[in-house]
Scaffold this motif. Sequence first.
Motif, PDB file in Angstrom:
ATOM      1  N   ILE A  43     -10.066  75.304 -36.426  1.00 38.04           N
ATOM      2  CA  ILE A  43     -10.705  74.174 -36.880  1.00 38.04           C
ATOM      3  C   ILE A  43     -10.921  73.337 -35.677  1.00 38.04           C
ATOM      4  CG2 ILE A  43     -10.611  71.912 -38.205  1.00 38.04           C
ATOM      5  CD1 ILE A  43      -9.081  73.435 -40.097  1.00 38.04           C
ATOM      6  N   PHE A  44     -10.075  73.312 -34.922  1.00 32.33           N
ATOM      7  CA  PHE A  44     -10.129  72.304 -33.423  1.00 32.33           C
ATOM      8  C   PHE A  44     -11.241  72.803 -32.565  1.00 32.33           C
ATOM      9  CE2 PHE A  44      -8.996  71.222 -29.071  1.00 32.33           C
ATOM     10  CZ  PHE A  44      -9.066  69.763 -29.265  1.00 32.33           C
ATOM     11  N   VAL A  45     -11.199  73.939 -32.227  1.00 33.21           N
ATOM     12  CA  VAL A  45     -12.167  74.712 -31.378  1.00 33.21           C
ATOM     13  C   VAL A  45     -13.489  74.838 -32.003  1.00 33.21           C
ATOM     14  CG1 VAL A  45     -12.589  76.709 -29.711  1.00 33.21           C
ATOM     15  CG2 VAL A  45     -10.245  75.989 -30.091  1.00 33.21           C
ATOM     16  N   MET A  46     -13.567  75.764 -33.050  1.00 36.19           N
ATOM     17  CA  MET A  46     -14.946  76.005 -33.419  1.00 36.19           C
ATOM     18  C   MET A  46     -15.629  75.204 -34.287  1.00 36.19           C
ATOM     19  SD  MET A  46     -13.804  79.998 -34.947  1.00 36.19           S
ATOM     20  CE  MET A  46     -15.530  80.199 -35.500  1.00 36.19           C
ATOM     21  N   GLY A  47     -14.879  74.288 -34.801  1.00 36.15           N
ATOM     22  CA  GLY A  47     -15.596  72.959 -35.584  1.00 36.15           C
ATOM     23  C   GLY A  47     -15.534  71.521 -34.865  1.00 36.15           C
ATOM     24  N   MET A 101     -34.481  60.277 -40.057  1.00 34.08           N
ATOM     25  CA  MET A 101     -35.754  60.544 -40.577  1.00 34.08           C
ATOM     26  C   MET A 101     -36.442  59.090 -40.880  1.00 34.08           C
ATOM     27  SD  MET A 101     -35.669  63.423 -43.252  1.00 34.08           S
ATOM     28  CE  MET A 101     -37.219  63.258 -43.648  1.00 34.08           C
ATOM     29  N   VAL A 102     -35.643  57.889 -41.359  1.00 35.50           N
ATOM     30  CA  VAL A 102     -36.103  56.647 -41.784  1.00 35.50           C
ATOM     31  C   VAL A 102     -36.222  55.891 -40.563  1.00 35.50           C
ATOM     32  CG1 VAL A 102     -35.537  54.555 -42.674  1.00 35.50           C
ATOM     33  CG2 VAL A 102     -34.992  56.724 -43.721  1.00 35.50           C
ATOM     34  N   THR A 103     -35.510  55.994 -39.376  1.00 37.05           N
ATOM     35  CA  THR A 103     -35.489  55.194 -38.107  1.00 37.05           C
ATOM     36  C   THR A 103     -36.166  55.973 -37.100  1.00 37.05           C
ATOM     37  OG1 THR A 103     -33.407  55.694 -37.350  1.00 37.05           O
ATOM     38  CG2 THR A 103     -33.329  53.899 -38.950  1.00 37.05           C
ATOM     39  N   GLY A 104     -36.093  57.172 -36.940  1.00 40.99           N
ATOM     40  CA  GLY A 104     -36.805  57.790 -35.759  1.00 40.99           C
ATOM     41  C   GLY A 104     -35.795  57.658 -34.766  1.00 40.99           C
ATOM     42  N   HIS A 105     -34.695  57.146 -34.861  1.00 38.76           N
ATOM     43  CA  HIS A 105     -33.547  57.292 -33.657  1.00 38.76           C
ATOM     44  C   HIS A 105     -32.513  58.520 -33.871  1.00 38.76           C
ATOM     45  CE1 HIS A 105     -35.347  53.593 -32.442  1.00 38.76           C
ATOM     46  NE2 HIS A 105     -34.971  52.993 -33.594  1.00 38.76           N
ATOM     47  N   VAL A 106     -32.580  59.224 -33.070  1.00 35.10           N
ATOM     48  CA  VAL A 106     -31.502  60.331 -33.184  1.00 35.10           C
ATOM     49  C   VAL A 106     -29.987  60.001 -32.822  1.00 35.10           C
ATOM     50  CG1 VAL A 106     -31.329  60.867 -30.520  1.00 35.10           C
ATOM     51  CG2 VAL A 106     -31.286  62.942 -32.320  1.00 35.10           C
ATOM     52  N   VAL A 107     -29.818  58.670 -32.444  1.00 35.40           N
ATOM     53  CA  VAL A 107     -28.533  57.962 -32.328  1.00 35.40           C
ATOM     54  C   VAL A 107     -27.757  58.225 -33.528  1.00 35.40           C
ATOM     55  CG1 VAL A 107     -29.063  55.665 -32.628  1.00 35.40           C
ATOM     56  CG2 VAL A 107     -27.045  56.399 -31.525  1.00 35.40           C
ATOM     57  N   TRP A 108     -28.417  58.039 -34.934  1.00 32.50           N
ATOM     58  CA  TRP A 108     -27.871  58.265 -35.970  1.00 32.50           C
ATOM     59  C   TRP A 108     -27.062  59.791 -36.306  1.00 32.50           C
ATOM     60  CZ3 TRP A 108     -26.273  53.903 -38.201  1.00 32.50           C
ATOM     61  CH2 TRP A 108     -27.163  52.822 -37.985  1.00 32.50           C
ATOM     62  N   GLU A 109     -28.129  60.531 -36.258  1.00 30.90           N
ATOM     63  CA  GLU A 109     -27.640  61.989 -36.181  1.00 30.90           C
ATOM     64  C   GLU A 109     -26.746  62.469 -35.203  1.00 30.90           C
ATOM     65  OE1 GLU A 109     -29.746  66.228 -37.596  1.00 30.90           O
ATOM     66  OE2 GLU A 109     -31.076  64.264 -37.142  1.00 30.90           O
ATOM     67  N   ALA A 110     -26.861  61.939 -33.963  1.00 30.30           N
ATOM     68  CA  ALA A 110     -25.449  62.081 -33.010  1.00 30.30           C
ATOM     69  C   ALA A 110     -24.321  61.496 -33.364  1.00 30.30           C
ATOM     70  CB  ALA A 110     -25.999  61.828 -31.688  1.00 30.30           C
ATOM     71  N   SER A 111     -24.402  60.163 -34.344  1.00 30.13           N
ATOM     72  CA  SER A 111     -23.181  59.738 -34.326  1.00 30.13           C
ATOM     73  C   SER A 111     -22.636  60.397 -35.695  1.00 30.13           C
ATOM     74  CB  SER A 111     -23.450  58.279 -34.957  1.00 30.13           C
ATOM     75  OG  SER A 111     -23.945  57.434 -33.853  1.00 30.13           O
ATOM     76  N   ALA A 112     -23.339  60.825 -36.305  1.00 30.16           N
ATOM     77  CA  ALA A 112     -22.926  61.798 -37.605  1.00 30.16           C
ATOM     78  C   ALA A 112     -22.156  63.195 -37.095  1.00 30.16           C
ATOM     79  CB  ALA A 112     -23.762  62.438 -38.389  1.00 30.16           C
ATOM     80  N   SER A 113     -22.443  63.771 -35.855  1.00 31.99           N
ATOM     81  CA  SER A 113     -21.893  64.991 -35.384  1.00 31.99           C
ATOM     82  C   SER A 113     -20.585  64.438 -34.772  1.00 31.99           C
ATOM     83  CB  SER A 113     -22.824  65.454 -34.133  1.00 31.99           C
ATOM     84  OG  SER A 113     -24.034  66.063 -34.910  1.00 31.99           O
ATOM     85  N   PHE A 114     -20.475  63.482 -34.155  1.00 34.99           N
ATOM     86  CA  PHE A 114     -19.305  62.855 -33.374  1.00 34.99           C
ATOM     87  C   PHE A 114     -18.327  62.587 -34.774  1.00 34.99           C
ATOM     88  CE2 PHE A 114     -21.983  61.033 -29.802  1.00 34.99           C
ATOM     89  CZ  PHE A 114     -21.714  62.138 -29.113  1.00 34.99           C
ATOM     90  N   ALA A 115     -18.708  61.889 -35.687  1.00 34.56           N
ATOM     91  CA  ALA A 115     -17.893  61.249 -36.700  1.00 34.56           C
ATOM     92  C   ALA A 115     -17.095  62.738 -37.460  1.00 34.56           C
ATOM     93  CB  ALA A 115     -18.241  60.606 -37.678  1.00 34.56           C
ATOM     94  N   ILE A 116     -18.059  63.799 -37.560  1.00 31.98           N
ATOM     95  CA  ILE A 116     -17.584  65.141 -37.883  1.00 31.98           C
ATOM     96  C   ILE A 116     -16.491  65.795 -37.273  1.00 31.98           C
ATOM     97  CG2 ILE A 116     -18.388  67.525 -38.527  1.00 31.98           C
ATOM     98  CD1 ILE A 116     -21.128  66.163 -39.531  1.00 31.98           C
ATOM     99  N   GLY A 117     -16.862  65.881 -35.924  1.00 31.13           N
ATOM    100  CA  GLY A 117     -16.129  66.001 -34.570  1.00 31.13           C
ATOM    101  C   GLY A 117     -14.448  65.554 -34.861  1.00 31.13           C
ATOM    102  N   ALA A 118     -14.528  64.211 -34.756  1.00 31.19           N
ATOM    103  CA  ALA A 118     -13.345  63.295 -34.929  1.00 31.19           C
ATOM    104  C   ALA A 118     -12.753  63.897 -36.394  1.00 31.19           C
ATOM    105  CB  ALA A 118     -13.728  61.930 -34.888  1.00 31.19           C
ATOM    106  N   LEU A 119     -13.242  63.939 -37.389  1.00 29.12           N
ATOM    107  CA  LEU A 119     -12.743  64.312 -38.763  1.00 29.12           C
ATOM    108  C   LEU A 119     -12.011  65.681 -38.655  1.00 29.12           C
ATOM    109  CD1 LEU A 119     -12.195  63.563 -41.597  1.00 29.12           C
ATOM    110  CD2 LEU A 119     -14.420  64.924 -42.061  1.00 29.12           C
ATOM    111  N   LEU A 120     -12.710  66.733 -37.909  1.00 29.06           N
ATOM    112  CA  LEU A 120     -12.147  68.088 -37.790  1.00 29.06           C
ATOM    113  C   LEU A 120     -11.043  67.938 -36.851  1.00 29.06           C
ATOM    114  CD1 LEU A 120     -15.330  69.957 -37.806  1.00 29.06           C
ATOM    115  CD2 LEU A 120     -13.850  69.961 -39.631  1.00 29.06           C
ATOM    116  N   VAL A 121     -11.169  67.203 -35.909  1.00 32.08           N
ATOM    117  CA  VAL A 121      -9.916  67.056 -34.807  1.00 32.08           C
ATOM    118  C   VAL A 121      -8.649  66.489 -35.378  1.00 32.08           C
ATOM    119  CG1 VAL A 121      -9.221  66.041 -32.729  1.00 32.08           C
ATOM    120  CG2 VAL A 121     -11.313  67.242 -32.725  1.00 32.08           C
ATOM    121  N   TYR A 122      -8.956  65.496 -36.219  1.00 30.65           N
ATOM    122  CA  TYR A 122      -7.687  64.779 -36.871  1.00 30.65           C
ATOM    123  C   TYR A 122      -7.284  65.897 -37.950  1.00 30.65           C
ATOM    124  CZ  TYR A 122      -5.178  61.871 -40.178  1.00 30.65           C
ATOM    125  OH  TYR A 122      -4.412  61.219 -40.924  1.00 30.65           O
ATOM    126  N   VAL A 123      -7.998  66.529 -38.588  1.00 33.06           N
ATOM    127  CA  VAL A 123      -7.500  67.394 -39.881  1.00 33.06           C
ATOM    128  C   VAL A 123      -6.475  68.462 -38.810  1.00 33.06           C
ATOM    129  CG1 VAL A 123      -8.041  69.244 -41.279  1.00 33.06           C
ATOM    130  CG2 VAL A 123      -9.043  66.969 -41.459  1.00 33.06           C
TER     131      VAL A 123
END
Length: 323
Positions: A95-99, A187-209
């Motif tokens: 989970i840590f490495v691959m996710g 899609m609504v704002t045109g700013h990729v930072v929202w999707e990058a933030s989602a990736s960071f949040a998913i990564g942090a969640l997986l590292v914690y689990v």
Amino acid sequence: MSRTTEAPRTDRRTQVTVLVALAANLVIALAKTVGGLLANSPALLSEAAHSVADGMNEIFLLASLRRSRRPADARHPFGYGKERFFWSLLAAVGIFVMGGCFSFFQGFEALHAGAQEQFGGYAAGMIVLGVAFAAEGASLVRALHQVRRQGGLVDGLRDPALRTVVAEDATAVLGVTLAFTGMALHMVTGHVVWEASASFAIGALLVYVAYRLGREARDQLIGEAAAPETDAAIRALLEAQPEIDSVEALFTMKTGLETALVAARVDLVPGIDSERVEEVAVRIKRSIGRAVAEADQIFLDVTERSAREAQGSPAATGERGGA
């Protein structure tokens, strides 16, 4: 029905739960990968890596269910019960490495290179996430149903395989929600930072689990004591024996999911002859084996108090529980 008698049936239910999660993750991982490539979505690709990690982990868990049931042999006299904990530790590392690590990579890559919006691809990706949410939710419901059947959160989550599936499915549901939110805001704002933030949040969640699951597996691998109520029951049984004057020490260690080693140092009341000491020790160990199903190996260090005080020479005996 004793815990050890119920164990094979429980393992079969756990195996079905793991297989359901494996099938869901393999199908969803493929769908997320295709959708992520079509949409050029870092959040969706992070979720694809998450599902691949979960699928690999389910294979580890199936191996743990099979290998932990091997009987004891000369090389492993206490059996192979700790295989369950070892493969769960590997699942946490997966989970840590691959996710987790891949999700962080996708977030940094999105911020560095940017991501072009492709409405048609994003729409398909969000549909994939909706299907994934339903599938992961169904797998989570199945796992929680088994947890309830096995005695609730405390007893049900003792099984590291079931605990890992519940953690993975709950994390997957939350991860899909984060990915969907990040894609929608992009899609609504045109700013990729929202999707990058989602990736960071998913990564942090997986590292914690992964950290929580790894810590649990580590504690069990290095020799975790039996549950406090089990220790208390064994001590109460020893102290209730008329031949025992005092319980000097009691040690327990889990050797598997439903098995534990028990070692106790007890002082007998004065006046018991040496022939009767052996008889008393055997009876006490059999009583523990009958009263505490997981007490698979029982060892007593038995001393007659007056003899110990005079000579300091305890006589140790050992026997498999319930023999």
